[in-house]
Design a protein around this motif. Structure first.
Motif, short mmCIF file in Angstrom:
data_model
loop_
_atom_site.label_atom_id
_atom_site.label_comp_id
_atom_site.label_asym_id
_atom_site.label_seq_id
_atom_site.Cartn_x
_atom_site.Cartn_y
_atom_site.Cartn_z
N ARG A 1 0.79 -1.06 -0.17
CA ARG A 1 0.02 -0.01 -0.19
C ARG A 1 1.35 1.67 -0.04
N ALA A 2 2.07 1.38 0.93
CA ALA A 2 2.81 2.25 1.03
C ALA A 2 3.30 2.27 -0.70
N ALA A 3 3.68 1.59 -1.13
CA ALA A 3 4.64 1.49 -2.78
C ALA A 3 3.43 2.21 -3.90
N THR A 4 2.01 1.60 -3.76
CA THR A 4 1.14 2.02 -4.58
C THR A 4 0.91 3.09 -4.01
N LYS A 5 0.80 4.11 -2.98
CA LYS A 5 0.89 5.42 -2.67
C LYS A 5 2.08 6.46 -2.87
N GLY A 6 3.07 5.39 -3.64
CA GLY A 6 4.51 6.45 -3.82
C GLY A 6 5.57 6.95 -2.36
N VAL A 7 4.78 6.64 -1.37
CA VAL A 7 5.44 7.03 0.16
C VAL A 7 6.80 6.10 0.03
N ILE A 8 7.10 5.04 -0.19
CA ILE A 8 8.07 4.45 -0.73
C ILE A 8 8.25 4.01 -2.45
N LYS A 9 9.42 3.49 -2.69
CA LYS A 9 9.16 2.96 -4.27
C LYS A 9 9.15 1.65 -4.33
N ARG A 10 8.78 1.40 -5.27
CA ARG A 10 8.71 -0.71 -5.76
C ARG A 10 9.54 -1.22 -5.48
N GLY A 11 10.76 -0.69 -5.74
CA GLY A 11 12.23 -1.81 -5.23
C GLY A 11 12.44 -2.15 -4.01
N THR A 12 12.11 -0.72 -3.30
CA THR A 12 12.75 -1.06 -1.60
C THR A 12 10.93 -1.68 -1.39
N ALA A 13 10.58 -1.76 -1.69
CA ALA A 13 9.14 -2.84 -1.05
C ALA A 13 9.07 -3.69 -1.68
N SER A 14 9.57 -4.27 -3.10
CA SER A 14 9.99 -5.82 -2.85
C SER A 14 10.91 -5.98 -2.30
N ARG A 15 11.68 -5.68 -2.17
CA ARG A 15 13.45 -6.31 -0.98
C ARG A 15 13.06 -6.58 -0.05
N SER A 16 12.12 -5.39 0.60
CA SER A 16 11.40 -5.56 2.21
C SER A 16 10.78 -6.78 1.82
N ILE A 17 9.97 -6.64 1.72
CA ILE A 17 8.67 -7.78 1.44
C ILE A 17 9.22 -9.06 1.25
N SER A 18 10.35 -9.11 0.24
CA SER A 18 11.35 -10.27 -0.18
C SER A 18 11.69 -10.74 1.24
N ARG A 19 12.56 -10.13 1.44
CA ARG A 19 13.39 -10.33 3.24
C ARG A 19 12.29 -11.10 3.80
N LEU A 20 11.83 -9.86 4.55
CA LEU A 20 9.97 -10.76 5.86
C LEU A 20 10.19 -11.81 5.10
N THR A 21 9.97 -11.93 3.92
CA THR A 21 9.26 -13.30 3.79
C THR A 21 10.73 -14.48 3.19
N VAL A 22 11.44 -14.28 3.10
CA VAL A 22 12.21 -15.23 3.58
C VAL A 22 13.05 -15.33 5.34
N ALA A 23 12.96 -14.10 5.91
CA ALA A 23 12.82 -14.57 7.20
C ALA A 23 12.43 -15.37 7.62
N VAL A 24 10.79 -15.61 7.34
CA VAL A 24 9.76 -15.76 8.09
C VAL A 24 9.36 -17.57 7.78
N GLN A 25 10.16 -17.74 6.24
CA GLN A 25 10.53 -19.16 6.07
C GLN A 25 11.87 -20.68 6.31
N ARG A 26 12.48 -19.18 6.86
CA ARG A 26 13.98 -20.29 7.21
C ARG A 26 14.04 -20.64 8.52
N MET A 27 12.56 -20.33 9.51
CA MET A 27 11.83 -20.95 10.91
C MET A 27 11.54 -21.64 10.69
N LYS A 28 11.19 -22.17 9.39
CA LYS A 28 9.83 -23.15 9.62
C LYS A 28 10.98 -24.58 10.20
#
Length: 87
Positions: free
Chosen positions: A60-87
């Motif tokens: 939502r922040a990326a869509t509204k232009g608060v952060i850049k799309r690449g920054t959003a993508s990188r942030s989502i990717s890193r969070l997802t990987v961190a959660v997946q590593r917990m399994k």
């Protein structure tokens, strides 16, 4: 301080936009922090529950232009990987 009518209007618009962007960014950071805290506490269930909300907030922040799309993508990717590593 602005003396011209159009400059005064621009100042009002700037203040509105700034407040909206700040609220959006704060909500995003809070959602991401919930996921990171759950990861830090090694609480897999909470991390997986908080991840979709964080992804929505970042997108939502990326869509509204608060952060850049690449920054959003990188942030989502890193969070997802961190959660997946917990399994």
């Amino acid at each position: 301080m602005a003396n011209i009518k159009s400059a005064e209007k621009q100042n009002r618009q700037r203040a509105k936009r700034q407040a909206r962007n700040t609220a959006q960014k704060t909500a995003m950071r809070s959602a991401v922090k919930r996921v990171r805290n759950a990861i830090g506490a090694k609480n897999n269930k909470d991390a997986q529950a908080a991840l979709p909300a964080a992804i929505r907030a970042v997108d939502r922040a990326a869509t509204k232009g608060v952060i850049k799309r690449g920054t959003a993508s990188r942030s989502i990717s890193r969070l997802t990987v961190a959660v997946q590593r917990m399994k």
